[in-house]
Design a protein around this motif. Structure first.
Motif, PDB file in Angstrom:
ATOM      1  N   LYS A  60      31.112   3.550 -50.686  1.00 52.21           N
ATOM      2  CA  LYS A  60      29.913   3.447 -51.521  1.00 52.21           C
ATOM      3  C   LYS A  60      29.014   2.261 -51.199  1.00 52.21           C
ATOM      4  CE  LYS A  60      31.196   6.847 -54.413  1.00 52.21           C
ATOM      5  NZ  LYS A  60      30.514   7.705 -55.354  1.00 52.21           N
ATOM      6  N   SER A  61      29.260   1.597 -50.051  1.00 55.17           N
ATOM      7  CA  SER A  61      28.494   0.372 -49.798  1.00 55.17           C
ATOM      8  C   SER A  61      26.991   0.636 -49.636  1.00 55.17           C
ATOM      9  CB  SER A  61      29.035  -0.365 -48.581  1.00 55.17           C
ATOM     10  OG  SER A  61      29.082   0.526 -47.503  1.00 55.17           O
ATOM     11  N   VAL A  62      26.632   1.871 -49.320  1.00 51.26           N
ATOM     12  CA  VAL A  62      25.212   2.211 -49.179  1.00 51.26           C
ATOM     13  C   VAL A  62      24.463   2.017 -50.512  1.00 51.26           C
ATOM     14  CG1 VAL A  62      25.536   4.684 -49.598  1.00 51.26           C
ATOM     15  CG2 VAL A  62      23.670   3.947 -48.158  1.00 51.26           C
ATOM     16  N   ILE A  63      25.189   2.064 -51.609  1.00 50.56           N
ATOM     17  CA  ILE A  63      24.541   1.831 -52.921  1.00 50.56           C
ATOM     18  C   ILE A  63      24.084   0.380 -53.010  1.00 50.56           C
ATOM     19  CG2 ILE A  63      24.887   1.800 -55.438  1.00 50.56           C
ATOM     20  CD1 ILE A  63      26.886   4.095 -55.083  1.00 50.56           C
ATOM     21  N   PHE A  67      19.871  -1.853 -52.756  1.00 49.91           N
ATOM     22  CA  PHE A  67      19.270  -2.931 -53.545  1.00 49.91           C
ATOM     23  C   PHE A  67      19.190  -4.239 -52.753  1.00 49.91           C
ATOM     24  CE2 PHE A  67      20.773   0.210 -56.570  1.00 49.91           C
ATOM     25  CZ  PHE A  67      19.638   0.367 -57.351  1.00 49.91           C
ATOM     26  N   ASP A  68      19.266  -4.133 -51.435  1.00 48.18           N
ATOM     27  CA  ASP A  68      19.181  -5.297 -50.545  1.00 48.18           C
ATOM     28  C   ASP A  68      17.948  -5.114 -49.639  1.00 48.18           C
ATOM     29  OD1 ASP A  68      19.783  -7.554 -49.112  1.00 48.18           O
ATOM     30  OD2 ASP A  68      21.761  -6.870 -48.435  1.00 48.18           O
ATOM     31  N   TYR A  69      17.582  -6.168 -48.910  1.00 45.96           N
ATOM     32  CA  TYR A  69      16.462  -6.052 -47.976  1.00 45.96           C
ATOM     33  C   TYR A  69      16.872  -5.193 -46.777  1.00 45.96           C
ATOM     34  CZ  TYR A  69      14.415  -9.908 -50.555  1.00 45.96           C
ATOM     35  OH  TYR A  69      13.892 -10.689 -51.551  1.00 45.96           O
ATOM     36  N   ASN A  70      15.898  -4.485 -46.214  1.00 47.99           N
ATOM     37  CA  ASN A  70      16.103  -3.792 -44.939  1.00 47.99           C
ATOM     38  C   ASN A  70      15.043  -4.364 -43.990  1.00 47.99           C
ATOM     39  OD1 ASN A  70      15.986  -2.041 -42.744  1.00 47.99           O
ATOM     40  ND2 ASN A  70      16.511  -0.240 -43.967  1.00 47.99           N
ATOM     41  N   LEU A  71      15.421  -5.459 -43.316  1.00 48.47           N
ATOM     42  CA  LEU A  71      14.429  -6.242 -42.572  1.00 48.47           C
ATOM     43  C   LEU A  71      13.795  -5.453 -41.427  1.00 48.47           C
ATOM     44  CD1 LEU A  71      16.204  -9.710 -42.549  1.00 48.47           C
ATOM     45  CD2 LEU A  71      14.406  -8.891 -44.069  1.00 48.47           C
ATOM     46  N   GLN A  72      14.607  -4.603 -40.789  1.00 44.82           N
ATOM     47  CA  GLN A  72      14.068  -3.819 -39.680  1.00 44.82           C
ATOM     48  C   GLN A  72      12.955  -2.864 -40.166  1.00 44.82           C
ATOM     49  OE1 GLN A  72      17.065  -1.542 -37.670  1.00 44.82           O
ATOM     50  NE2 GLN A  72      15.814  -1.292 -35.852  1.00 44.82           N
ATOM     51  N   LEU A  73      13.259  -2.166 -41.245  1.00 44.77           N
ATOM     52  CA  LEU A  73      12.266  -1.245 -41.810  1.00 44.77           C
ATOM     53  C   LEU A  73      11.043  -2.019 -42.307  1.00 44.77           C
ATOM     54  CD1 LEU A  73      11.442   1.594 -42.742  1.00 44.77           C
ATOM     55  CD2 LEU A  73      12.796   1.237 -44.804  1.00 44.77           C
ATOM     56  N   GLU A  74      11.289  -3.159 -42.941  1.00 51.98           N
ATOM     57  CA  GLU A  74      10.161  -3.971 -43.433  1.00 51.98           C
ATOM     58  C   GLU A  74       9.245  -4.371 -42.277  1.00 51.98           C
ATOM     59  OE1 GLU A  74      11.238  -7.204 -46.046  1.00 51.98           O
ATOM     60  OE2 GLU A  74      12.646  -5.918 -47.123  1.00 51.98           O
ATOM     61  N   GLY A  75       9.868  -4.757 -41.137  1.00 54.04           N
ATOM     62  CA  GLY A  75       9.090  -5.143 -39.954  1.00 54.04           C
ATOM     63  C   GLY A  75       8.222  -3.993 -39.462  1.00 54.04           C
ATOM     64  N   LYS A  87       5.819  -3.066 -50.026  1.00 55.91           N
ATOM     65  CA  LYS A  87       6.033  -3.690 -51.336  1.00 55.91           C
ATOM     66  C   LYS A  87       7.045  -2.876 -52.152  1.00 55.91           C
ATOM     67  CE  LYS A  87       3.697  -5.222 -55.554  1.00 55.91           C
ATOM     68  NZ  LYS A  87       4.875  -4.912 -56.316  1.00 55.91           N
ATOM     69  N   THR A  88       6.901  -1.540 -52.072  1.00 56.39           N
ATOM     70  CA  THR A  88       7.811  -0.672 -52.842  1.00 56.39           C
ATOM     71  C   THR A  88       9.257  -0.928 -52.441  1.00 56.39           C
ATOM     72  OG1 THR A  88       6.103   1.005 -52.946  1.00 56.39           O
ATOM     73  CG2 THR A  88       8.337   1.747 -53.398  1.00 56.39           C
ATOM     74  N   ILE A  89       9.529  -1.009 -51.142  1.00 59.36           N
ATOM     75  CA  ILE A  89      10.936  -1.157 -50.743  1.00 59.36           C
ATOM     76  C   ILE A  89      11.431  -2.597 -50.951  1.00 59.36           C
ATOM     77  CG2 ILE A  89      10.956   0.853 -49.188  1.00 59.36           C
ATOM     78  CD1 ILE A  89      11.318  -1.350 -46.943  1.00 59.36           C
ATOM     79  N   ARG A  90      10.510  -3.576 -50.845  1.00 54.37           N
ATOM     80  CA  ARG A  90      10.917  -4.960 -51.141  1.00 54.37           C
ATOM     81  C   ARG A  90      11.238  -5.131 -52.626  1.00 54.37           C
ATOM     82  NH1 ARG A  90       6.880  -8.645 -47.734  1.00 54.37           N
ATOM     83  NH2 ARG A  90       8.111  -8.632 -45.831  1.00 54.37           N
TER      84      ARG A  90
END
Ligand code: G1P
Length: 287
Positions: A60-63, A67-75, A87-90
């Motif tokens: 279940k770690s994907v849960i 609720f954590d940052y996804n820096l690659q996607l943010e980039g 902003k939505t995902i942050r």
């Protein structure tokens, strides 16, 4: 009592949602544009909760990742100028503090809550069952937190269910002491249809003192051979009283296909960009 923490058990197998939940936790199945668990956490935040304790298992770690940052996607979003989505995902990563504890054996909902004992320590806290989500302003956990803080008593959230469905829930007995608020005299987990007068069903929302852990340690396996939270609640209620509050809003059980599909349609119809086309398609399908 001030309620800052919520325990959300998410270690169940999700057999009702198979095959969709074969490799994806049932809590991560999307309803409209968010996973189910995000609606539950947002309801907790509306109730003033700051810390979420997930009771998890190895799959279940994907849960927590959600609720954590996804820096690659943010980039990627930043470089392509998609600032609104960025902003939505942050915001999801910043909405709440996340902790987790493993439930190493699946011995029931009561056992799952007991696994969070060392994280909750001596504070009063909330519990939310991750399958049930409630939509509506001021509906759901917020109602329980207000009542618990005002009356300094344990509170469970209830909704009236049809008499032929009482066997799916913890059923509460009690006297109405003010509109929609009941003084609990007892409760039973999943009674057989026709054996109880009450139709007040617990729908996965609780605000409890840490004393519940002593009761959970004492209860013996109940319905289905599992350590039932309802049995510990009955014991706590007998010792120090308990209130039940009828919850407003619309409740969906994400593990029930009709509820799950209805929730998707309900939320889709709230989106002004989808509403007209969705409505037209639904009407066409019904003809
Ligand atoms: C659990 C509880 C039950 C409650 C229900 C709905 O049952 O044991 O008392 O009414 O959640 O929130 P489950 O649905 O996990 O079998």
């Amino acid at each position: 009592m001030q309620i800052r923490k919520v325990v959300i058990p998410v270690a169940g197998w999700g057999t009702r949602s198979l095959p969709a939940s074969k490799n994806i936790p049932k809590e991560m199945l999307p309803v409209y544009n968010k996973p189910v668990v995000q609606y539950v956490v947002e309801e907790a935040i509306r109730a003033g909760i700051e810390d979420v304790v997930f009771v998890t298992n190895r799959d279940k770690s994907v849960i927590e990742d959600h609720f954590d940052y996804n820096l690659q996607l943010e980039g990627i979003l930043e470089r392509s100028g998609k600032y609104e989505m960025l902003k939505t995902i942050r915001d999801v990563a910043e909405m709440v503090n996340i902790m987790s504890v493993r439930q190493k054996k699946q011995l029931g909902l009561g056992h799952a809550v007991l696994c969070a004992k060392e994280m909750v320590k001596n504070e009063a806290f909330a519990i939310m069952v991750g399958d049930d989500f409630i939509l509506g302003e001021h509906a759901g956990l917020e109602q329980l937190v207000h009542l618990a803080e005002e009356r300094n008593m344990p509170v469970v959230g209830v909704m009236e269910v049809p008499a032929e469905r009482v066997n799916r829930y913890g059923i509460v007995f009690g006297k109405e002491v003010s509109p929609g608020v009941y003084s609990v005299s007892g409760m039973v987990e999943k009674p057989e249809v026709g054996t109880v007068d009450s139709r007040l069903a617990i729908v996965g929302r609780y605000v409890l003192p840490s004393a519940i852990f002593e009761h959970l340690e004492r209860v013996t396996p109940g319905y289905g051979g599992e350590i039932q939270l309802t049995d510990a609640l009955a014991s706590l209620a007998a010792e120090r009283g308990m209130l039940a509050v009828k919850m407003g809003g619309i409740r969906f059980d994400a593990g029930d296909w009709v509820d799950y599909l209805s929730a998707n349609i309900y939320l889709g119809l709230q989106d002004e960009h989808l509403r007209d086309e969705l409505r037209a398609r639904l009407l066409a399908m019904l003809q």
